[in-house]
Design a protein around this motif. Structure first.
Motif, PDB file in Angstrom:
ATOM      1  N   SER A  70      37.563  -5.509  10.611  1.00  0.00           N
ATOM      2  CA  SER A  70      38.846  -6.017  11.100  1.00  0.00           C
ATOM      3  C   SER A  70      39.693  -6.499   9.934  1.00  0.00           C
ATOM      4  CB  SER A  70      38.602  -7.166  12.093  1.00  0.00           C
ATOM      5  OG  SER A  70      37.890  -8.212  11.467  1.00  0.00           O
ATOM      6  N   PRO A  71      41.016  -6.620  10.125  1.00  0.00           N
ATOM      7  CA  PRO A  71      41.905  -6.999   9.026  1.00  0.00           C
ATOM      8  C   PRO A  71      41.535  -8.303   8.345  1.00  0.00           C
ATOM      9  CG  PRO A  71      43.187  -6.178  10.869  1.00  0.00           C
ATOM     10  CD  PRO A  71      41.772  -6.283  11.351  1.00  0.00           C
ATOM     11  N   ASP A  72      40.985  -9.253   9.093  1.00  0.00           N
ATOM     12  CA  ASP A  72      40.684 -10.551   8.487  1.00  0.00           C
ATOM     13  C   ASP A  72      39.510 -10.493   7.508  1.00  0.00           C
ATOM     14  OD1 ASP A  72      38.595 -10.250  10.260  1.00  0.00           O
ATOM     15  OD2 ASP A  72      38.966 -12.107  11.352  1.00  0.00           O
ATOM     16  N   GLN A  73      38.863  -9.344   7.393  1.00  0.00           N
ATOM     17  CA  GLN A  73      37.799  -9.177   6.410  1.00  0.00           C
ATOM     18  C   GLN A  73      38.319  -8.730   5.042  1.00  0.00           C
ATOM     19  OE1 GLN A  73      35.372  -6.647   9.344  1.00  0.00           O
ATOM     20  NE2 GLN A  73      33.772  -7.589   8.101  1.00  0.00           N
ATOM     21  N   VAL A  74      39.604  -8.401   4.963  1.00  0.00           N
ATOM     22  CA  VAL A  74      40.168  -7.882   3.718  1.00  0.00           C
ATOM     23  C   VAL A  74      40.575  -9.045   2.815  1.00  0.00           C
ATOM     24  CG1 VAL A  74      41.949  -6.444   2.677  1.00  0.00           C
ATOM     25  CG2 VAL A  74      40.969  -5.812   4.896  1.00  0.00           C
ATOM     26  N   THR A  75      40.000  -9.077   1.627  1.00  0.00           N
ATOM     27  CA  THR A  75      40.235 -10.131   0.651  1.00  0.00           C
ATOM     28  C   THR A  75      40.559  -9.500  -0.701  1.00  0.00           C
ATOM     29  OG1 THR A  75      37.933 -10.201  -0.097  1.00  0.00           O
ATOM     30  CG2 THR A  75      38.510 -11.555   1.843  1.00  0.00           C
ATOM     31  N   PRO A  76      40.982 -10.304  -1.685  1.00  0.00           N
ATOM     32  CA  PRO A  76      41.168  -9.747  -3.035  1.00  0.00           C
ATOM     33  C   PRO A  76      39.893  -9.091  -3.570  1.00  0.00           C
ATOM     34  CG  PRO A  76      42.241 -11.876  -2.879  1.00  0.00           C
ATOM     35  CD  PRO A  76      41.472 -11.698  -1.602  1.00  0.00           C
ATOM     36  N   HIS A  77      38.720  -9.665  -3.267  1.00  0.00           N
ATOM     37  CA  HIS A  77      37.485  -9.080  -3.781  1.00  0.00           C
ATOM     38  C   HIS A  77      37.174  -7.749  -3.108  1.00  0.00           C
ATOM     39  CE1 HIS A  77      34.437 -10.061  -6.728  1.00  0.00           C
ATOM     40  NE2 HIS A  77      33.535  -9.474  -5.958  1.00  0.00           N
ATOM     41  N   VAL A  78      37.650  -7.566  -1.878  1.00  0.00           N
ATOM     42  CA  VAL A  78      37.510  -6.261  -1.231  1.00  0.00           C
ATOM     43  C   VAL A  78      38.303  -5.206  -2.001  1.00  0.00           C
ATOM     44  CG1 VAL A  78      38.132  -4.941   0.847  1.00  0.00           C
ATOM     45  CG2 VAL A  78      36.921  -7.111   1.062  1.00  0.00           C
ATOM     46  N   LEU A  79      39.453  -5.579  -2.542  1.00  0.00           N
ATOM     47  CA  LEU A  79      40.212  -4.636  -3.373  1.00  0.00           C
ATOM     48  C   LEU A  79      39.415  -4.284  -4.632  1.00  0.00           C
ATOM     49  CD1 LEU A  79      43.873  -5.988  -3.126  1.00  0.00           C
ATOM     50  CD2 LEU A  79      42.908  -3.964  -2.030  1.00  0.00           C
ATOM     51  N   ARG A  80      38.701  -5.245  -5.181  1.00  0.00           N
ATOM     52  CA  ARG A  80      37.842  -4.975  -6.341  1.00  0.00           C
ATOM     53  C   ARG A  80      36.743  -3.985  -5.965  1.00  0.00           C
ATOM     54  NH1 ARG A  80      36.240  -7.091 -11.346  1.00  0.00           N
ATOM     55  NH2 ARG A  80      33.981  -7.359 -11.637  1.00  0.00           N
ATOM     56  N   HIS A  81      36.103  -4.189  -4.836  1.00  0.00           N
ATOM     57  CA  HIS A  81      35.109  -3.221  -4.360  1.00  0.00           C
ATOM     58  C   HIS A  81      35.747  -1.844  -4.150  1.00  0.00           C
ATOM     59  CE1 HIS A  81      32.294  -6.386  -4.050  1.00  0.00           C
ATOM     60  NE2 HIS A  81      32.551  -6.788  -2.815  1.00  0.00           N
ATOM     61  N   SER A  82      36.990  -1.848  -3.702  1.00  0.00           N
ATOM     62  CA  SER A  82      37.673  -0.590  -3.401  1.00  0.00           C
ATOM     63  C   SER A  82      37.975   0.210  -4.665  1.00  0.00           C
ATOM     64  CB  SER A  82      38.966  -0.875  -2.633  1.00  0.00           C
ATOM     65  OG  SER A  82      38.687  -1.607  -1.449  1.00  0.00           O
ATOM     66  N   VAL A  83      38.123  -0.465  -5.794  1.00  0.00           N
ATOM     67  CA  VAL A  83      38.278   0.233  -7.074  1.00  0.00           C
ATOM     68  C   VAL A  83      37.026   1.064  -7.347  1.00  0.00           C
ATOM     69  CG1 VAL A  83      38.495  -0.052  -9.574  1.00  0.00           C
ATOM     70  CG2 VAL A  83      39.858  -1.470  -8.031  1.00  0.00           C
ATOM     71  N   ALA A  84      35.866   0.458  -7.150  1.00  0.00           N
ATOM     72  CA  ALA A  84      34.610   1.182  -7.364  1.00  0.00           C
ATOM     73  C   ALA A  84      34.506   2.369  -6.413  1.00  0.00           C
ATOM     74  CB  ALA A  84      33.426   0.235  -7.175  1.00  0.00           C
ATOM     75  N   TYR A  85      34.860   2.163  -5.148  1.00  0.00           N
ATOM     76  CA  TYR A  85      34.801   3.266  -4.187  1.00  0.00           C
ATOM     77  C   TYR A  85      35.720   4.400  -4.622  1.00  0.00           C
ATOM     78  CZ  TYR A  85      35.127   6.044   0.004  1.00  0.00           C
ATOM     79  OH  TYR A  85      35.096   7.118   0.873  1.00  0.00           O
ATOM     80  N   ARG A  86      36.940   4.056  -5.006  1.00  0.00           N
ATOM     81  CA  ARG A  86      37.910   5.087  -5.429  1.00  0.00           C
ATOM     82  C   ARG A  86      37.397   5.855  -6.647  1.00  0.00           C
ATOM     83  NH1 ARG A  86      42.096   2.096  -7.745  1.00  0.00           N
ATOM     84  NH2 ARG A  86      41.206   2.613  -9.778  1.00  0.00           N
ATOM     85  N   MET A  87      36.876   5.133  -7.621  1.00  0.00           N
ATOM     86  CA  MET A  87      36.416   5.786  -8.849  1.00  0.00           C
ATOM     87  C   MET A  87      35.249   6.730  -8.588  1.00  0.00           C
ATOM     88  SD  MET A  87      36.673   2.746 -11.714  1.00  0.00           S
ATOM     89  CE  MET A  87      36.100   3.862 -13.024  1.00  0.00           C
TER      90      MET A  87
END
Length: 208
Positions: free
Chosen positions: A157-174
């Motif tokens: 859900s949207p409330d699970q999205v945090t700045p650290h989730v964006l950091r994890h998302s960098v790894a996923y994208r790479m």
């Protein structure tokens, strides 16, 4: 028993929530559309920088304008604002290469910034955003865009999205959207102490 506890710790270290690139774009579009006009550029630049560089939230709020060299396309990150590791892998001065889109976004933001301060990201009330205010921007953008992040248990859900989730998302994208990257490349980008940290947190992103 001790072995079971260690296994549980390692399991809990894994990235449990992440976003795909199109979801980050939806968040950026939403923050521009929903933010007060003079904050829209700041919030867009904030999300773009976090998703490009993988900065920790505490690092992001400590970034000053003078740490950017947009002509060279780098963020110059001094050791003193990076997370400190209490071992021989303590962080060093680092130059993080920025994507062309991030450079364009930062240029546009800096050309229209409403407040003159040393900090790259000021707030309404002070010359520098707090970590909590950054979390609020990210949460509001996710909620406005109705983002359902990906999780190890399905969709979140949207409330699970945090700045650290964006950091994890960098790894996923790479590891899944950009050709040729390895866990070692993620280690360098996220500035982990060792590749063992990267393997522990992101091995499930590395497709087989």
């Amino acid at each position: 028993m001790a072995g079971s506890a260690n296994t549980q710790t390692q399991k809990d270290d894994k990235a449990h929530v992440w976003l795909k690139p199109d979801q980050v774009k939806q968040m950026r579009d939403a923050t521009v559309a929903q933010s007060v006009d003079y904050l829209a550029g700041r919030n867009d630049a904030l999300i773009a920088l976090l998703y490009d560089t993988g900065l920790r939230v505490g690092e992001a709020v400590a970034v000053d304008i003078e740490m950017l060299d947009l002509d060279e396309g780098v963020l110059m990150l001094p050791a003193e604002i990076q997370k400190d590791y209490p071992n021989d892998n303590s962080p060093q001065y680092t130059e993080i290469e920025l994507a062309d889109e991030t450079i364009r976004t930062l240029r546009q933001y800096l050309n229209t910034r409403w407040k003159d301060s040393d900090a790259l990201f000021p707030s309404r009330q002070s010359d520098r955003m707090t970590t909590e205010s950054v979390r609020n921007v990210i949460r509001d953008a996710a909620e406005d865009a109705e983002i359902r992040p990906y999780t190890v248990k399905g969709r979140g859900s949207p409330d699970q999205v945090t700045p650290h989730v964006l950091r994890h998302s960098v790894a996923y994208r790479m590891l899944n959207r950009e050709e040729g990257n390895t866990l070692y490349d993620v280690t360098k980008r996220l500035r982990h102490a060792t590749i063992l940290t990267t393997e522990r947190v992101y091995s499930h992103f590395d497709r087989v």
